[in-house]
Design an enzyme around this catalytic site. Structure first.
Site, PDB file in Angstrom:
ATOM      1  N   ARG A 221       0.841  -1.180   0.000  1.00  0.00           N
ATOM      2  CA  ARG A 221       0.000   0.000   0.000  1.00  0.00           C
ATOM      3  C   ARG A 221       0.883   1.238   0.000  1.00  0.00           C
ATOM      4  O   ARG A 221       1.886   1.300   0.717  1.00  0.00           O
ATOM      5  CB  ARG A 221      -0.928   0.019   1.230  1.00  0.00           C
ATOM      6  CG  ARG A 221      -2.020  -1.054   1.183  1.00  0.00           C
ATOM      7  CD  ARG A 221      -3.057  -0.732   0.119  1.00  0.00           C
ATOM      8  NE  ARG A 221      -4.097  -1.741   0.019  1.00  0.00           N
ATOM      9  CZ  ARG A 221      -4.082  -2.772  -0.824  1.00  0.00           C
ATOM     10  NH1 ARG A 221      -3.061  -2.941  -1.636  1.00  0.00           N
ATOM     11  NH2 ARG A 221      -5.086  -3.616  -0.861  1.00  0.00           N
ATOM     12  N   HIS A 269       1.284  -0.190 -10.479  1.00  0.00           N
ATOM     13  CA  HIS A 269       0.303  -1.035  -9.792  1.00  0.00           C
ATOM     14  C   HIS A 269      -0.009  -2.292 -10.609  1.00  0.00           C
ATOM     15  O   HIS A 269      -1.169  -2.594 -10.916  1.00  0.00           O
ATOM     16  CB  HIS A 269      -0.988  -0.263  -9.497  1.00  0.00           C
ATOM     17  CG  HIS A 269      -1.734  -0.812  -8.306  1.00  0.00           C
ATOM     18  ND1 HIS A 269      -2.414  -0.021  -7.419  1.00  0.00           N
ATOM     19  CD2 HIS A 269      -1.887  -2.083  -7.858  1.00  0.00           C
ATOM     20  CE1 HIS A 269      -2.966  -0.769  -6.478  1.00  0.00           C
ATOM     21  NE2 HIS A 269      -2.667  -2.033  -6.727  1.00  0.00           N
TER      22      HIS A 269
END
Length: 306
Positions: A221, A269
């Site tokens: 994260r 990502h």
């Protein structure tokens, strides 16, 4: 059973056939009276106008099944009164293992040292994996799989989680021993969830606990690391390199300093993706469990946030 597909329209063409194949008894729809659905299959970004999803009208629903592993954008929703389950997809776990193993090996072997410039640099062979210490922060489904894979390659792996729950073959440290896990991390892999307890976890003080020249690989994260503190640690030479796949703002703005920093590798990502073919059977199993009143798989503890 009837399920409402609450996800961007672009996902329908890939998910609908996979879900119907995995669960032939499923009546899957994108519209209809919310009170008539037994479950909601959800991915953040729906509705597309930026409003939060309103789960309150789904009064009959026994399950909200997320298509994402992370639930920090779902769990705080005050209208969510149904049980929420996160996605634990074998394909997602395998993708994360491959990403983390690949970048760990790149860091370990020093692959970037070998510029193709005609110079013969054979005076610094890499150590064997058994001489390299790797710490994995977060020992859930993904972190545990990554730790197992790196240990199988011969690395000296230490795991850390808030609970310190044991894992066969891996030394797992618990909450107060974070400093020990960081101190052992020639290479640090971060796979913690986004919770109030983990946000800004890696600040200047904790980054200073890493061994001189450590690498950080963060596909967990973006909120885990204080960005300015990371840049300072890299600029000072305290850390060698950071591989970052997740960010506080995504897409990462073109002017962000991470893009141009010589000691940072940005990946967009892509470390792990939920794949309908491997994830649809997980959804199908939870739908059947919900209808039968049996315990759900990977149900989120709202107090912990994951």
């Amino acid at each position: 059973m009837r399920a409402f597909f609450a996800a961007r329209a672009a996902l329908w063409n890939s998910w609908a056939p996979a879900l119907r194949a995995a669960c032939p008894e499923l009546d899957l729809a994108r519209e209809g009276d919310p009170a008539g659905f037994d479950a909601v299959i959800y991915a953040p970004g729906f509705p597309k106008d930026g409003r939060a999803m309103d789960f309150a009208p789904f009064t009959r629903a026994r399950l909200v099944q997320s298509l994402w592993a992370g639930v920090e954008r779902i769990a705080p929703n005050p209208t969510l009164i149904q049980p929420l389950c996160r996605m634990v997809d074998p394909g997602l776990a395998q993708g994360m293992v491959e990403y983390c193993a690949g970048w760990t090996l790149r860091a370990h072997l020093g692959m970037d040292r070998f510029a193709q410039d005609g110079l013969w640099r054979n005076d610094c062979p890499p150590p064997l994996a058994a001489q390299r210490r790797v710490s994995v922060l977060g020992m859930g489904e993904l972190g545990g799989a990554v730790a197992d894979a790196l240990a199988a390659l011969g690395f000296r792996v230490t795991g850390w989680s808030a609970s310190g729950r044991p894992r066969p073959g891996i030394e797992v440290l618990g909450g107060p021993d974070l400093h020990r896990a960081l101190g052992r991390a020639d290479i640090l892999v971060t796979l913690l969830p986004d919770t109030p307890a983990t946000r800004d976890l890696l600040d200047a003080d904790r980054l200073a606990l890493l061994p001189q020249g450590a690498w950080i690989i963060n596909p967990g994260r973006g909120t885990l690391i204080v960005e300015d503190d990371l840049l300072a640690a890299l600029n000072s030479g305290r850390l060698s390199h950071a591989v970052l796949d997740v960010f506080r703002t995504e897409p990462l703005p073109p002017a962000h300093p991470f893009w141009s920093h010589p000691q940072i590798t940005v990946t967009p990502h892509v470390a792990a993706e939920t794949r309908p073919a491997s994830a649809a059977p997980v959804v199908a199993e939870n739908l059947r469990r919900a209808m039968a009143g049996r315990p759900l798989l990977h149900q989120v503890d709202r107090a912990r946030g994951y």
